[in-house]
Scaffold this active site. Structure first.
Site, PDB file in Angstrom:
ATOM      1  N   SER A 163      -7.055  -0.619  10.145  1.00 29.34           N
ATOM      2  CA  SER A 163      -7.654  -1.730   9.411  1.00 29.34           C
ATOM      3  C   SER A 163      -9.071  -1.977   9.897  1.00 29.34           C
ATOM      4  O   SER A 163      -9.390  -1.756  11.077  1.00 29.34           O
ATOM      5  CB  SER A 163      -6.809  -2.982   9.663  1.00 29.34           C
ATOM      6  OG  SER A 163      -7.514  -4.135   9.283  1.00 29.34           O
TER       7      SER A 163
ATOM      8  N   THR B  38     -10.055  -4.603  10.607  1.00 28.58           N
ATOM      9  CA  THR B  38      -9.933  -5.661  11.613  1.00 28.58           C
ATOM     10  C   THR B  38     -10.343  -5.144  12.997  1.00 28.58           C
ATOM     11  O   THR B  38     -10.720  -5.935  13.863  1.00 28.58           O
ATOM     12  CB  THR B  38      -8.496  -6.231  11.613  1.00 28.58           C
ATOM     13  OG1 THR B  38      -8.494  -7.470  12.304  1.00 28.58           O
ATOM     14  CG2 THR B  38      -7.496  -5.302  12.275  1.00 28.58           C
TER      15      THR B  38
ATOM     16  N   ASN C 196     -10.450  -4.599   2.316  1.00 29.62           N
ATOM     17  CA  ASN C 196      -9.533  -5.622   1.777  1.00 29.62           C
ATOM     18  C   ASN C 196      -8.805  -5.111   0.532  1.00 29.62           C
ATOM     19  O   ASN C 196      -9.345  -5.236  -0.580  1.00 29.62           O
ATOM     20  CB  ASN C 196     -10.297  -6.907   1.487  1.00 29.62           C
ATOM     21  CG  ASN C 196     -10.722  -7.618   2.755  1.00 29.62           C
ATOM     22  OD1 ASN C 196     -11.451  -7.065   3.570  1.00 29.62           O
ATOM     23  ND2 ASN C 196     -10.260  -8.835   2.948  1.00 29.62           N
TER      24      ASN C 196
ATOM     25  N   ASN D  94       9.423  -6.576   4.531  1.00 29.40           N
ATOM     26  CA  ASN D  94       8.410  -7.270   3.729  1.00 29.40           C
ATOM     27  C   ASN D  94       8.259  -6.600   2.356  1.00 29.40           C
ATOM     28  O   ASN D  94       7.164  -6.505   1.815  1.00 29.40           O
ATOM     29  CB  ASN D  94       7.076  -7.266   4.488  1.00 29.40           C
ATOM     30  CG  ASN D  94       6.131  -8.345   3.998  1.00 29.40           C
ATOM     31  OD1 ASN D  94       6.537  -9.289   3.313  1.00 29.40           O
ATOM     32  ND2 ASN D  94       4.860  -8.207   4.309  1.00 29.40           N
TER      33      ASN D  94
ATOM     34  N   ASN E 263      12.700  -0.769   6.101  1.00 31.40           N
ATOM     35  CA  ASN E 263      13.819  -1.691   6.364  1.00 31.40           C
ATOM     36  C   ASN E 263      13.748  -2.931   5.459  1.00 31.40           C
ATOM     37  O   ASN E 263      14.484  -3.887   5.669  1.00 31.40           O
ATOM     38  CB  ASN E 263      13.838  -2.116   7.838  1.00 31.40           C
ATOM     39  CG  ASN E 263      12.608  -2.923   8.222  1.00 31.40           C
ATOM     40  OD1 ASN E 263      11.694  -3.098   7.407  1.00 31.40           O
ATOM     41  ND2 ASN E 263      12.572  -3.417   9.446  1.00 31.40           N
TER      42      ASN E 263
ATOM     43  N   TYR F 127      -2.206  -8.998  16.041  1.00 29.96           N
ATOM     44  CA  TYR F 127      -2.026  -8.022  14.954  1.00 29.96           C
ATOM     45  C   TYR F 127      -3.111  -6.947  15.027  1.00 29.96           C
ATOM     46  O   TYR F 127      -2.832  -5.742  15.023  1.00 29.96           O
ATOM     47  CB  TYR F 127      -2.069  -8.723  13.584  1.00 29.96           C
ATOM     48  CG  TYR F 127      -2.493  -7.809  12.468  1.00 29.96           C
ATOM     49  CD1 TYR F 127      -1.625  -6.835  11.990  1.00 29.96           C
ATOM     50  CD2 TYR F 127      -3.785  -7.870  11.928  1.00 29.96           C
ATOM     51  CE1 TYR F 127      -2.033  -5.956  10.989  1.00 29.96           C
ATOM     52  CE2 TYR F 127      -4.201  -6.999  10.942  1.00 29.96           C
ATOM     53  CZ  TYR F 127      -3.320  -6.044  10.480  1.00 29.96           C
ATOM     54  OH  TYR F 127      -3.739  -5.164   9.506  1.00 29.96           O
TER      55      TYR F 127
ATOM     56  N   ILE G  15       0.847  -1.199   0.000  1.00 30.90           N
ATOM     57  CA  ILE G  15       0.000   0.000   0.000  1.00 30.90           C
ATOM     58  C   ILE G  15       0.883   1.249   0.000  1.00 30.90           C
ATOM     59  O   ILE G  15       0.593   2.234  -0.686  1.00 30.90           O
ATOM     60  CB  ILE G  15      -0.967  -0.014   1.201  1.00 30.90           C
ATOM     61  CG1 ILE G  15      -1.808  -1.292   1.177  1.00 30.90           C
ATOM     62  CG2 ILE G  15      -1.879   1.212   1.168  1.00 30.90           C
ATOM     63  CD1 ILE G  15      -2.669  -1.505   2.406  1.00 30.90           C
TER      64      ILE G  15
ATOM     65  N   LYS H  31      -3.215  -2.595  16.000  1.00 33.66           N
ATOM     66  CA  LYS H  31      -3.884  -1.511  15.260  1.00 33.66           C
ATOM     67  C   LYS H  31      -4.800  -0.728  16.198  1.00 33.66           C
ATOM     68  O   LYS H  31      -4.797   0.506  16.204  1.00 33.66           O
ATOM     69  CB  LYS H  31      -4.697  -2.072  14.091  1.00 33.66           C
ATOM     70  CG  LYS H  31      -3.864  -2.676  12.981  1.00 33.66           C
ATOM     71  CD  LYS H  31      -3.062  -1.615  12.232  1.00 33.66           C
ATOM     72  CE  LYS H  31      -2.245  -2.174  11.094  1.00 33.66           C
ATOM     73  NZ  LYS H  31      -1.230  -1.235  10.597  1.00 33.66           N
TER      74      LYS H  31
HETATM   75  N1  UFG Z   1      -9.999 -17.065   2.047  1.00 31.67           N
HETATM   76  C1  UFG Z   1     -10.122 -18.300   1.475  1.00 31.67           C
HETATM   77  N2  UFG Z   1      -8.993 -18.975   1.120  1.00 31.67           N
HETATM   78  C2  UFG Z   1      -7.738 -18.457   1.297  1.00 31.67           C
HETATM   79  C3  UFG Z   1      -7.617 -17.178   1.879  1.00 31.67           C
HETATM   80  C4  UFG Z   1      -8.770 -16.519   2.246  1.00 31.67           C
HETATM   81  O1  UFG Z   1     -11.247 -18.795   1.308  1.00 31.67           O
HETATM   82  O2  UFG Z   1      -6.753 -19.126   0.958  1.00 31.67           O
HETATM   83  C5  UFG Z   1     -11.212 -16.318   2.405  1.00 31.67           C
HETATM   84  C6  UFG Z   1     -11.287 -16.002   3.886  1.00 31.67           C
HETATM   85  O3  UFG Z   1     -11.863 -17.057   4.587  1.00 31.67           O
HETATM   86  C7  UFG Z   1     -12.126 -14.735   3.870  1.00 31.67           C
HETATM   87  C8  UFG Z   1     -11.772 -14.071   2.550  1.00 31.67           C
HETATM   88  O4  UFG Z   1     -11.173 -15.076   1.747  1.00 31.67           O
HETATM   89  O5  UFG Z   1     -13.473 -15.088   3.825  1.00 31.67           O
HETATM   90  C9  UFG Z   1     -10.785 -12.938   2.701  1.00 31.67           C
HETATM   91  O6  UFG Z   1      -9.675 -13.392   3.455  1.00 31.67           O
HETATM   92  P1  UFG Z   1      -8.304 -12.578   3.563  1.00 31.67           P
HETATM   93  O7  UFG Z   1      -7.363 -13.364   4.409  1.00 31.67           O
HETATM   94  O8  UFG Z   1      -7.840 -12.162   2.217  1.00 31.67           O
HETATM   95  O9  UFG Z   1      -8.745 -11.243   4.301  1.00 31.67           O
HETATM   96  P2  UFG Z   1      -9.467 -11.032   5.729  1.00 31.67           P
HETATM   97  O10 UFG Z   1     -10.779 -10.390   5.428  1.00 31.67           O
HETATM   98  O11 UFG Z   1      -9.449 -12.223   6.562  1.00 31.67           O
HETATM   99  O12 UFG Z   1      -8.449 -10.044   6.429  1.00 31.67           O
HETATM  100  C10 UFG Z   1      -8.001  -8.927   5.757  1.00 31.67           C
HETATM  101  C11 UFG Z   1      -6.542  -8.657   6.131  1.00 31.67           C
HETATM  102  C12 UFG Z   1      -6.404  -8.201   7.534  1.00 31.67           C
HETATM  103  C13 UFG Z   1      -7.342  -7.109   7.804  1.00 31.67           C
HETATM  104  C14 UFG Z   1      -8.753  -7.499   7.463  1.00 31.67           C
HETATM  105  C15 UFG Z   1      -9.698  -6.368   7.648  1.00 31.67           C
HETATM  106  O13 UFG Z   1      -5.776  -9.813   5.979  1.00 31.67           O
HETATM  107  O14 UFG Z   1      -5.103  -7.720   7.713  1.00 31.67           O
HETATM  108  O15 UFG Z   1      -8.812  -7.874   6.098  1.00 31.67           O
HETATM  109  O16 UFG Z   1     -11.007  -6.785   7.481  1.00 31.67           O
HETATM  110  F1  UFG Z   1      -7.272  -6.769   9.099  1.00 31.67           F
END
Ligand code: UFG
Length: 332
Positions: free
Chosen positions: A124, A126, A178, A35, A32, A148, A12, A152
């Site tokens: 986030s 989150t 997201n 990532n 640094n 994590y 981002i 935040k």
């Molecule tokens: N999902 C899958 N398979 C995967 C990965 C994810 O089905 O291999 C699904 C998850 O179950 C979820 C959706 O895809 O339903 C989105 O998952 P992500 O891991 O991409 O994102 P999240 O919504 O869990 O979390 C993200 C960021 C966090 C942030 C959050 C805020 O990873 O850092 O959004 O809502 F805090």
């Protein structure tokens, strides 16, 4: 403005640097490369025709950061730097608290020392935990399900306290939904070190045959097709949201939390199908059990960002899936 960007070579951060420079700002980055990769700096130059000032340092190294404040007349800070892997934060909570909170303390001390009072913080969605209502508004209850997320929320609380104690301080807490997609040039993209956990990088791996199939975590949620709903936002829209927020912090005081999302929710299967249709590729997948801690539905009420910043997301899910794959293909 002269804008200091912590974590400016990350996913981002790098997209935001490009939009800041397009908006006429001078950018000073420190990172640094925990990532991210050094060649992001060349890619920013290829897109922008300008090179941001760059310092390689850890945000907990106060002497190194002080040098940046001494050598540059900073007007505002955008703070992206931090660890962000949910699963890792459960395994190594101290590492997350020490880095994310510790680095923020150093930054805040130096901002105070050098009279810098404008800050945008990378928060986030989150912080909403498992929201009771969607679209979720900024005044919804806040709680987190992992270390994590708690870093935040803790930083949000700290910044609210700092703003309450210092009437010249102005901070915007940007709550991202997201972020996906990549710069349309194909030069910048999400490039996590290690095994990615988020949906879009896994979809890309499955499309490219790097993993046999994508695991879809649960199809028995109370949603239109049983898979979870999220508010995917193109990273270029998100980056532009920071430029708009910067104009806002320049003319305000106090602390305000603002959602950056599109306001539209899509299910996991809708995202996969859009990816396949737009990119004409197959994404092999299988339905597996639910992932612990997943919320059935999370999408933003995006009205406040429009009201305060005059910003709204413009790019579609089709743009997101096309640009995400283009970015990944450009790098092979
Ligand atoms: N999902 C899958 N398979 C995967 C990965 C994810 O089905 O291999 C699904 C998850 O179950 C979820 C959706 O895809 O339903 C989105 O998952 P992500 O891991 O991409 O994102 P999240 O919504 O869990 O979390 C993200 C960021 C966090 C942030 C959050 C805020 O990873 O850092 O959004 O809502 F805090």
């Amino acid at each position: 403005m002269n804008v200091l960007v912590s974590g400016g070579t990350g996913f981002i951060g790098s997209h935001t640097v490009v939009e800041l420079m397009a908006g006429g700002h001078n950018v000073i980055i420190f990172d640094n490369f925990y990532n991210s990769k050094r060649d992001v700096l060349d890619k920013i130059y290829r897109i922008s025709g300008r090179r941001p000032v760059f310092y390689e340092c850890d945000m907990r190294d106060e002497d190194a950061l002080r040098r940046i404040f001494v050598e540059n007349d900073i007007d505002a800070v955008i703070h992206f730097a931090g660890y962000k892997a949910v699963y890792e934060s459960v395994e190594k909570p101290l590492m997350y608290y020490e880095n994310n909170l510790g680095g923020t303390f150093v930054l805040l001390r130096l901002m105070k020392e050098f009279g810098v009072s404008r800050l945008i913080f990378s928060s986030s969605a989150t912080v909403y935990g498992i929201p009771e209502h969607c679209p979720v508004k900024e005044d919804a209850p806040l709680y987190c399900l992992n270390p994590y997320g708690r870093t935040k929320l803790m930083i949000e609380d700290i910044l609210r306290d700092v703003a309450a104690a210092d009437s010249s301080f102005s901070v915007v807490l940007l709550r991202y939904f997201n972020p996906v997609g990549a710069h349309p040039s194909g030069l910048l993209r999400e490039d996590p070190n290690g095994i990615p956990n988020n949906l879009m990088p896994r979809v890309i791996q499955a499309a490219k045959g790097q993993i046999p199939r994508l695991s879809v975590f649960g199809d028995d949620y109370d949603t239109r097709d049983g898979t979870c709903i999220r508010d995917y936002i193109h990273v270029v829209d998100l980056a532009k949201g920071h430029v708009a927020a910067l104009d806002y912090v320049a003319d305000s005081t106090g602390a305000v939390a603002v959602n950056l999302g599109t306001g539209n929710g899509y299910t996991v299967l809708e995202l996969i199908n859009t990816f396949m249709n737009v990119n004409h590729v197959n994404v092999p997948y299988e339905i597996v059990g639910r992932r612990e801690g997943d919320s059935p539905s999370v999408y933003a009420d995006a009205a406040l960002a429009k009201e305060l910043f005059g910003w709204e997301a413009k790019l579609t899910l089709e743009d997101m899936v096309r640009d995400a794959l283009r970015g990944a293909e450009a790098d092979g």
